[in-house]
Design a protein around this motif. Structure first.
Motif, PDB file in Angstrom:
ATOM      1  N   TYR A  78       0.784  -1.223   0.000  1.00  0.00           N
ATOM      2  CA  TYR A  78       0.000   0.000   0.000  1.00  0.00           C
ATOM      3  C   TYR A  78       0.824   1.286   0.000  1.00  0.00           C
ATOM      4  N   VAL A  79       1.859   1.368   0.813  1.00  0.00           N
ATOM      5  CA  VAL A  79       2.583   2.629   0.980  1.00  0.00           C
ATOM      6  C   VAL A  79       3.775   2.731   0.034  1.00  0.00           C
ATOM      7  N   GLY A  80       4.552   1.652  -0.061  1.00  0.00           N
ATOM      8  CA  GLY A  80       5.744   1.678  -0.890  1.00  0.00           C
ATOM      9  C   GLY A  80       6.927   2.367  -0.240  1.00  0.00           C
ATOM     10  N   ASP A  81       6.883   2.534   1.080  1.00  0.00           N
ATOM     11  CA  ASP A  81       7.954   3.242   1.770  1.00  0.00           C
ATOM     12  C   ASP A  81       9.142   2.334   2.059  1.00  0.00           C
ATOM     13  N   ALA A  82      10.308   2.944   2.146  1.00  0.00           N
ATOM     14  CA  ALA A  82      11.532   2.188   2.418  1.00  0.00           C
ATOM     15  C   ALA A  82      11.731   1.937   3.902  1.00  0.00           C
ATOM     16  N   GLN A  83      11.120   2.767   4.758  1.00  0.00           N
ATOM     17  CA  GLN A  83      11.402   2.671   6.192  1.00  0.00           C
ATOM     18  C   GLN A  83      10.426   1.780   6.958  1.00  0.00           C
ATOM     19  N   THR A  84       9.300   1.436   6.372  1.00  0.00           N
ATOM     20  CA  THR A  84       8.291   0.518   6.929  1.00  0.00           C
ATOM     21  C   THR A  84       7.543   1.148   8.105  1.00  0.00           C
TER      22      THR A  84
ATOM     23  N   THR B  77       7.374  11.293  -0.157  1.00  0.00           N
ATOM     24  CA  THR B  77       8.140  10.589  -1.192  1.00  0.00           C
ATOM     25  C   THR B  77       8.405   9.139  -0.797  1.00  0.00           C
ATOM     26  N   PRO B  78       7.362   8.316  -0.689  1.00  0.00           N
ATOM     27  CA  PRO B  78       7.547   6.910  -0.303  1.00  0.00           C
ATOM     28  C   PRO B  78       8.538   6.184  -1.220  1.00  0.00           C
ATOM     29  N   GLY B  79       9.493   5.510  -0.603  1.00  0.00           N
ATOM     30  CA  GLY B  79      10.483   4.763  -1.361  1.00  0.00           C
ATOM     31  C   GLY B  79      11.417   5.634  -2.182  1.00  0.00           C
ATOM     32  N   GLY B  80      11.389   6.937  -1.952  1.00  0.00           N
ATOM     33  CA  GLY B  80      12.206   7.846  -2.741  1.00  0.00           C
ATOM     34  C   GLY B  80      11.722   8.041  -4.164  1.00  0.00           C
ATOM     35  N   ASP B  81      10.542   7.508  -4.478  1.00  0.00           N
ATOM     36  CA  ASP B  81       9.989   7.581  -5.832  1.00  0.00           C
ATOM     37  C   ASP B  81       9.144   8.844  -5.970  1.00  0.00           C
TER      38      ASP B  81
END
Length: 368
Positions: free
Chosen positions: A85-91, A344-348
């Motif tokens: 759902y989020v796509g974040d790198a930090q969870t 900027t989830p995941g830096g994308d």
């Protein structure tokens, strides 16, 4: 080397009570807790939607005459929220992982008579000893448990640990720690195994050292880690070695208010993240409720130049703001509403900023 299931299970959970019975001064303590996270991406991210995730902790601790032992069975159910759902790198949830039941820890420890020196060997959660931040444990985002600059290297941390040896020594306000771990925790091809230990030369070793200085009203820590096994460089120019350095500080503002700061940098030639900075503040007993606490935290992860080049254009930094409240319903039961804003989830840069709301329910099942 592979360690059979029955061998580890016996050593962690059966020999502990047996040893306790053999010594009149021994003490055996067991505990169990169940944690549920109900989280939802209400705006932005990869897509809207929610998930309910569960975490089970079962522990057994024994100690007598300078010896102690610890066994920890970890169960996780219905994970994958950040990926879906989020796509974040930090969870955003620190219990979000591949569903499985695992033997997470099984170690023995020897403590000197004066209590200043300890040596620990076995399956060890590195993050229970290194890069620990007490104030930040209120928060749900994984970056406030261990910095993402460090966790991205895949060390012996939640949810899969590795064989390790840790030595610790205290000299007044100065604490020194050093650890040597297997370079690859668990089975890289199957992260659902209950237990799997393989020590091989090609996996190398993970080395970490940390110094801690205590002072009135707080503490400072400085740590460095490195992997001995070579890894492919992100720019395709051969191999390099993963390494990084972190620092953190914990401070008392007043009797009810505590704060922390943490920063870390890595050799980004083989890792996506080059740097991290985060921190926050926690206030206990808000609104006159002695067992409650409220906190605000921020976690900023920077992607390195080699990773940005490899991905092409459209890579930025990821920053997450979090507000959470710990509401003590009664002894052994708590509710924690939580709000996170992920920029900027995941830096994308093509993924919209995400807003995640959730509530955590924690129940102590038993304890002795």
């Amino acid at each position: 080397m592979r360690v059979p299931f029955l061998c580890c299970l016996t050593s962690a959970l059966v020999l502990l009570p047996a040893a306790a019975l053999a010594d009149d001064n021994a003490g055996l303590h067991t505990a169990g807790a169940w944690t549920t996270d109900a989280v939802s991406d209400v705006s932005g991210g990869l897509r809207r939607g929610g998930l309910v995730m569960h975490n089970l902790d079962l522990t057994a601790d024994w100690q007598a005459n300078g010896w102690s032992a610890h066994g920890y069975v970890l169960g996780n159910f219905n994970g994958g929220f950040s990926d879906r759902y989020v796509g974040d790198a930090q969870t955003v949830s620190n219990i979000d992982t591949t569903p499985a039941v695992r033997l997470f820890e099984a170690w023995v420890r020897r403590t000197s008579t004066d209590g200043n020196t300890m040596a620990t060997f076995g399956l060890i959660n590195l993050n229970a000893i290194f890069d620990v931040q007490d104030v930040a444990c209120l928060f749900h985002n994984s970056s406030h448990g261990i910095g993402p600059d460090y966790s991205q290297s895949g060390p012996s941390i939640f949810p899969i640990s590795a064989l390790g040896f840790v030595a610790e020594h205290q000299m007044g306000p100065l604490h020194l720690r050093a650890g040597l771990f297997d370079g690859v925790p668990g089975d890289a091809n199957d992260d659902r195994r209950f237990v799997y230990v393989r020590v091989a030369g090609d996996e190398g070793a993970h080395i970490v050292a940390e110094a801690q200085y205590d002072f009135k009203g707080g503490r400072l820590k400085l740590g460095h880690w490195a992997d001995t096994a070579a890894q492919a460089r992100l720019d395709g120019t051969g191999n390099g070695h993963r390494s990084g350095t972190y620092a953190q500080g914990q401070f008392t503002i007043d009797d009810a208010t505590h704060a922390w700061l943490r920063a870390g940098v890595t050799d980004d030639s083989t890792l996506p993240l080059s740097a991290y900075a985060g921190g926050g503040v926690v206030r206990s007993a808000p609104f006159g409720r002695n067992d409650d606490s409220i906190g605000l935290a921020v976690a900023h992860a920077r992607f390195g130049g080699p990773y940005r080049t490899a991905q092409g254009s459209g890579v930025g930094d990821e920053t997450t703001w979090e507000v959470t409240y710990h509401y003590a319903v009664r002894k052994g039961l708590s509710l924690e509403p939580d709000l996170q804003y992920v920029k900027t989830p995941g830096g994308d840069l093509s993924v919209p900023d995400a807003v995640v709301v959730g509530v955590r329910v924690r129940l102590d099942l038993f304890g002795s």
